[in-house]
Design a protein around this motif. Sequence first.
Motif, PDB file in Angstrom:
ATOM      1  N   ASP A 162     -13.304  55.534  -9.528  1.00 39.18           N
ATOM      2  CA  ASP A 162     -13.950  55.612 -10.832  1.00 39.18           C
ATOM      3  C   ASP A 162     -13.187  56.493 -11.812  1.00 39.18           C
ATOM      4  O   ASP A 162     -13.171  56.245 -12.998  1.00 39.18           O
ATOM      5  N   GLY A 163     -12.514  57.510 -11.325  1.00 45.79           N
ATOM      6  CA  GLY A 163     -11.789  58.414 -12.202  1.00 45.79           C
ATOM      7  C   GLY A 163     -10.455  57.896 -12.685  1.00 45.79           C
ATOM      8  O   GLY A 163      -9.772  58.559 -13.459  1.00 45.79           O
ATOM      9  N   LEU A 164     -10.077  56.719 -12.238  1.00 45.71           N
ATOM     10  CA  LEU A 164      -8.788  56.143 -12.642  1.00 45.71           C
ATOM     11  C   LEU A 164      -8.957  55.225 -13.849  1.00 45.71           C
ATOM     12  O   LEU A 164      -9.989  54.589 -14.008  1.00 45.71           O
ATOM     13  N   MET A 191       0.867  53.714  -9.381  1.00 42.61           N
ATOM     14  CA  MET A 191       0.589  53.978  -7.963  1.00 42.61           C
ATOM     15  C   MET A 191       0.689  55.473  -7.654  1.00 42.61           C
ATOM     16  O   MET A 191      -0.138  56.010  -6.909  1.00 42.61           O
ATOM     17  N   ALA A 192       1.672  56.134  -8.228  1.00 43.09           N
ATOM     18  CA  ALA A 192       1.809  57.578  -8.010  1.00 43.09           C
ATOM     19  C   ALA A 192       0.572  58.302  -8.545  1.00 43.09           C
ATOM     20  O   ALA A 192       0.042  59.212  -7.894  1.00 43.09           O
ATOM     21  N   LYS A 193       0.107  57.872  -9.703  1.00 38.48           N
ATOM     22  CA  LYS A 193      -1.084  58.491 -10.292  1.00 38.48           C
ATOM     23  C   LYS A 193      -2.312  58.242  -9.413  1.00 38.48           C
ATOM     24  O   LYS A 193      -3.119  59.149  -9.191  1.00 38.48           O
ATOM     25  N   ALA A 194      -2.444  57.033  -8.895  1.00 37.55           N
ATOM     26  CA  ALA A 194      -3.575  56.705  -8.029  1.00 37.55           C
ATOM     27  C   ALA A 194      -3.534  57.527  -6.746  1.00 37.55           C
ATOM     28  O   ALA A 194      -4.565  58.064  -6.304  1.00 37.55           O
ATOM     29  N   TYR A 195      -2.375  57.654  -6.151  1.00 37.19           N
ATOM     30  CA  TYR A 195      -2.250  58.449  -4.927  1.00 37.19           C
ATOM     31  C   TYR A 195      -2.566  59.919  -5.187  1.00 37.19           C
ATOM     32  O   TYR A 195      -3.252  60.559  -4.390  1.00 37.19           O
ATOM     33  N   ARG A 196      -2.063  60.456  -6.292  1.00 37.93           N
ATOM     34  CA  ARG A 196      -2.370  61.856  -6.639  1.00 37.93           C
ATOM     35  C   ARG A 196      -3.872  62.054  -6.803  1.00 37.93           C
ATOM     36  O   ARG A 196      -4.448  63.027  -6.320  1.00 37.93           O
ATOM     37  N   HIS A 197      -4.495  61.111  -7.484  1.00 40.00           N
ATOM     38  CA  HIS A 197      -5.941  61.181  -7.710  1.00 40.00           C
ATOM     39  C   HIS A 197      -6.693  61.168  -6.374  1.00 40.00           C
ATOM     40  O   HIS A 197      -7.593  61.987  -6.160  1.00 40.00           O
TER      41      HIS A 197
END
Length: 193
Positions: free
Chosen positions: A142-144, A180-186
């Motif tokens: 949800d935060g993405l 993808m990097a942003k999703a993994y960090r999140h």
Amino acid sequence: MRRGESEGATRGTPGARLRLFCFTEADLMNSHAQMQTLYMDHHGWLVKWLYRRLTSLDDASDLAQDTFVRVLGRPVNTSDISKPRAWLATIAHGLMVDHIRRRDLERAFCVALAEIPDPQAPSVEEKVMLLDILCRIDAMLDGLGPKVRRTFLMSRLLGLTYPEIADRLGVSLSSVEKYMAKAYRHCLTLSFD
């Protein structure tokens, strides 16, 4: 030890912090009376407010009750709240959004399960467990942002490669890598909370 401090309750010790959460019987009775007044004055209004948005009296009643349970869990002096209905509506709105999201997710889950042949269908316990996991994943995603979420789902659920995702979304390969990097960090940040 300073004057007026008891042993084990010096500043910065667990005993000192513990004293901050000690209430007298009068404090608890006052808090109980304030909560009772808040409930009596606004519960009916809150059920109606929720019913206008949900069109289900059962859901509205449940969410109104959940709202007051949430209020009980907060250390707030209700007499300090200048607009109690706005405050309750804010809490109820968040619970309502979660309720609608879960309901929509359950419906999609049931549709997907209906397509599975009976011998391969999960048991009732497995269905409950899968739905719970699905709701947790949904809350995490949800935060993405929409593009990041969609990229992540295409990669992890559909098994698409980064070039395939870039082609489908009409973005560059480097954008997919950034998403993808942003999703993994999140996801990692949430797993450590």
